[in-house]
Motif scaffolding. Structure first.
Motif, PDB file in Angstrom:
ATOM      1  N   GLU A  41      43.427  38.214  37.793  1.00 21.36           N
ATOM      2  CA  GLU A  41      44.766  37.661  37.526  1.00 21.36           C
ATOM      3  C   GLU A  41      44.691  36.155  37.280  1.00 21.36           C
ATOM      4  N   THR A  42      43.992  35.459  38.156  1.00 18.25           N
ATOM      5  CA  THR A  42      43.844  34.011  38.034  1.00 18.25           C
ATOM      6  C   THR A  42      43.084  33.653  36.761  1.00 18.25           C
ATOM      7  N   PHE A  43      42.023  34.396  36.496  1.00 17.78           N
ATOM      8  CA  PHE A  43      41.201  34.153  35.315  1.00 17.78           C
ATOM      9  C   PHE A  43      42.020  34.356  34.040  1.00 17.78           C
ATOM     10  N   GLU A  44      42.800  35.414  33.990  1.00 13.99           N
ATOM     11  CA  GLU A  44      43.620  35.681  32.804  1.00 13.99           C
ATOM     12  C   GLU A  44      44.710  34.623  32.611  1.00 13.99           C
ATOM     13  N   LYS A  45      45.246  34.087  33.707  1.00 12.36           N
ATOM     14  CA  LYS A  45      46.222  32.998  33.574  1.00 12.36           C
ATOM     15  C   LYS A  45      45.572  31.791  32.914  1.00 12.36           C
ATOM     16  N   SER A  46      44.341  31.494  33.306  1.00  8.54           N
ATOM     17  CA  SER A  46      43.620  30.384  32.678  1.00  8.54           C
ATOM     18  C   SER A  46      43.346  30.676  31.211  1.00  8.54           C
ATOM     19  N   ILE A  47      42.973  31.916  30.919  1.00  7.31           N
ATOM     20  CA  ILE A  47      42.718  32.298  29.525  1.00  7.31           C
ATOM     21  C   ILE A  47      43.985  32.129  28.703  1.00  7.31           C
ATOM     22  N   ASN A  48      45.085  32.638  29.214  1.00  6.31           N
ATOM     23  CA  ASN A  48      46.350  32.571  28.481  1.00  6.31           C
ATOM     24  C   ASN A  48      46.851  31.139  28.309  1.00  6.31           C
ATOM     25  N   SER A  49      46.500  30.273  29.250  1.00  7.81           N
ATOM     26  CA  SER A  49      46.918  28.876  29.127  1.00  7.81           C
ATOM     27  C   SER A  49      46.025  28.105  28.152  1.00  7.81           C
ATOM     28  N   GLY A  50      44.846  28.655  27.881  1.00  6.21           N
ATOM     29  CA  GLY A  50      43.917  27.981  26.981  1.00  6.21           C
ATOM     30  C   GLY A  50      43.168  26.829  27.635  1.00  6.21           C
ATOM     31  N   ASP A  51      43.182  26.764  28.954  1.00  7.70           N
ATOM     32  CA  ASP A  51      42.539  25.684  29.695  1.00  7.70           C
ATOM     33  C   ASP A  51      41.042  25.969  29.831  1.00  7.70           C
ATOM     34  N   ILE A  52      40.269  25.494  28.862  1.00  9.85           N
ATOM     35  CA  ILE A  52      38.840  25.789  28.820  1.00  9.85           C
ATOM     36  C   ILE A  52      38.098  25.214  30.019  1.00  9.85           C
ATOM     37  N   VAL A  53      38.545  24.103  30.551  1.00  5.49           N
ATOM     38  CA  VAL A  53      37.883  23.523  31.724  1.00  5.49           C
ATOM     39  C   VAL A  53      38.021  24.486  32.902  1.00  5.49           C
ATOM     40  N   SER A  54      39.217  24.998  33.126  1.00  3.59           N
ATOM     41  CA  SER A  54      39.447  25.949  34.210  1.00  3.59           C
ATOM     42  C   SER A  54      38.686  27.256  33.980  1.00  3.59           C
ATOM     43  N   ILE A  55      38.691  27.730  32.751  1.00  3.62           N
ATOM     44  CA  ILE A  55      37.961  28.959  32.415  1.00  3.62           C
ATOM     45  C   ILE A  55      36.480  28.773  32.709  1.00  3.62           C
ATOM     46  N   ASN A  56      35.929  27.655  32.271  1.00  3.42           N
ATOM     47  CA  ASN A  56      34.520  27.361  32.500  1.00  3.42           C
ATOM     48  C   ASN A  56      34.197  27.290  33.991  1.00  3.42           C
ATOM     49  N   GLU A  57      35.065  26.656  34.758  1.00  2.00           N
ATOM     50  CA  GLU A  57      34.838  26.525  36.199  1.00  2.00           C
ATOM     51  C   GLU A  57      34.835  27.880  36.901  1.00  2.00           C
ATOM     52  N   GLN A  58      35.629  28.811  36.421  1.00  3.05           N
ATOM     53  CA  GLN A  58      35.729  30.131  37.044  1.00  3.05           C
ATOM     54  C   GLN A  58      34.708  31.134  36.522  1.00  3.05           C
ATOM     55  N   TYR A  59      34.166  30.882  35.349  1.00  5.52           N
ATOM     56  CA  TYR A  59      33.389  31.876  34.618  1.00  5.52           C
ATOM     57  C   TYR A  59      32.209  32.446  35.420  1.00  5.52           C
ATOM     58  N   ASP A  60      31.367  31.593  35.963  1.00  9.92           N
ATOM     59  CA  ASP A  60      30.177  32.073  36.666  1.00  9.92           C
ATOM     60  C   ASP A  60      30.542  32.836  37.943  1.00  9.92           C
ATOM     61  N   GLY A  61      31.510  32.322  38.690  1.00 12.74           N
ATOM     62  CA  GLY A  61      31.952  33.020  39.897  1.00 12.74           C
ATOM     63  C   GLY A  61      32.571  34.368  39.561  1.00 12.74           C
ATOM     64  N   ASP A  65      31.345  38.039  40.726  1.00  9.37           N
ATOM     65  CA  ASP A  65      32.243  39.016  41.351  1.00  9.37           C
ATOM     66  C   ASP A  65      32.129  40.381  40.673  1.00  9.37           C
ATOM     67  N   ILE A  66      31.997  40.374  39.363  1.00 10.89           N
ATOM     68  CA  ILE A  66      31.829  41.637  38.630  1.00 10.89           C
ATOM     69  C   ILE A  66      30.555  42.336  39.100  1.00 10.89           C
ATOM     70  N   LYS A  67      29.468  41.586  39.222  1.00 16.75           N
ATOM     71  CA  LYS A  67      28.195  42.158  39.677  1.00 16.75           C
ATOM     72  C   LYS A  67      28.319  42.734  41.081  1.00 16.75           C
ATOM     73  N   LYS A  68      29.017  42.027  41.976  1.00 20.05           N
ATOM     74  CA  LYS A  68      29.207  42.518  43.345  1.00 20.05           C
ATOM     75  C   LYS A  68      29.943  43.857  43.347  1.00 20.05           C
ATOM     76  N   VAL A  69      30.970  43.951  42.531  1.00 19.05           N
ATOM     77  CA  VAL A  69      31.749  45.189  42.460  1.00 19.05           C
ATOM     78  C   VAL A  69      30.886  46.312  41.883  1.00 19.05           C
ATOM     79  N   GLU A  70      30.121  46.012  40.856  1.00 17.27           N
ATOM     80  CA  GLU A  70      29.249  47.037  40.274  1.00 17.27           C
ATOM     81  C   GLU A  70      28.238  47.547  41.306  1.00 17.27           C
ATOM     82  N   ARG A  71      27.669  46.635  42.090  1.00 20.13           N
ATOM     83  CA  ARG A  71      26.722  47.056  43.130  1.00 20.13           C
ATOM     84  C   ARG A  71      27.406  47.925  44.179  1.00 20.13           C
ATOM     85  N   ALA A  72      28.594  47.520  44.597  1.00 20.07           N
ATOM     86  CA  ALA A  72      29.320  48.288  45.607  1.00 20.07           C
ATOM     87  C   ALA A  72      29.697  49.667  45.076  1.00 20.07           C
TER      88      ALA A  72
END
Length: 148
Positions: A41-61, A65-72
């Motif tokens: 939800e937070t990531f998509e809000k950043s995407i929709n706002s077009g805030d590349i700095v925020s998107i970049n800051e969240q991207y690796d984390g 998180d995706i990898k953690k969910v896939e492992r679980a």
């Protein structure tokens, strides 16, 4: 007789333990999946706002998180359960990440190019500018292919 009672008790304990383990892995997958859904939800809000700095800051984390969910999810028994969990949590997150992968790569490359120019490595910077052009083209292609 004592041996049979012992073996019976051992088998029952093992079965209960296995059921608890399966339920626990499903609960774990749902818990980390729900955290990923909140992060999405937070990531998509950043995407929709077009805030590349925020998107970049969240991207690796977000990717972690995706990898953690896939492992679980991989620890959950039953293909149907895993497929449903992947459809609910992983697929939407990967689509969101795919929407911005080229922009994040461009942003990071621009920062590298800027550093190269500032440090006097003009030739390397110019080579990276060619990579930047390829990333821009790739972004257009993937957005057209994905319909976003």
């Amino acid at each position: 007789m004592k041996t049979y009672i012992f073996l019976f008790t051992l088998v029952i304990t093992f079965i209960i333990s296995m059921n608890t383990t399966y339920a626990s892995s499903l609960d774990d997958a749902v818990n980390v999946g729900d955290k990923l859904a909140n992060h999405l939800e937070t990531f998509e809000k950043s995407i929709n706002s077009g805030d590349i700095v925020s998107i970049n800051e969240q991207y690796d984390g977000f990717s972690n998180d995706i990898k953690k969910v896939e492992r679980a999810i991989g620890k959950v028994s039953g293909k149907n359960k895993r497929d449903n969990l992947n459809a609910k949590y992983v697929r939407p997150a990967k689509i969101a990440r795919e929407r911005v992968i080229y922009e994040v790569s461009q942003y990071r490359l621009i920062n590298i190019i800027e550093g190269l120019f500032e440090s006097g490595h003009d030739e390397k910077a110019k080579q990276n500018l060619a990579k930047l052009d390829r990333l821009k083209k790739g972004a257009v292609e993937i957005k057209n292919a994905g319909g976003y």
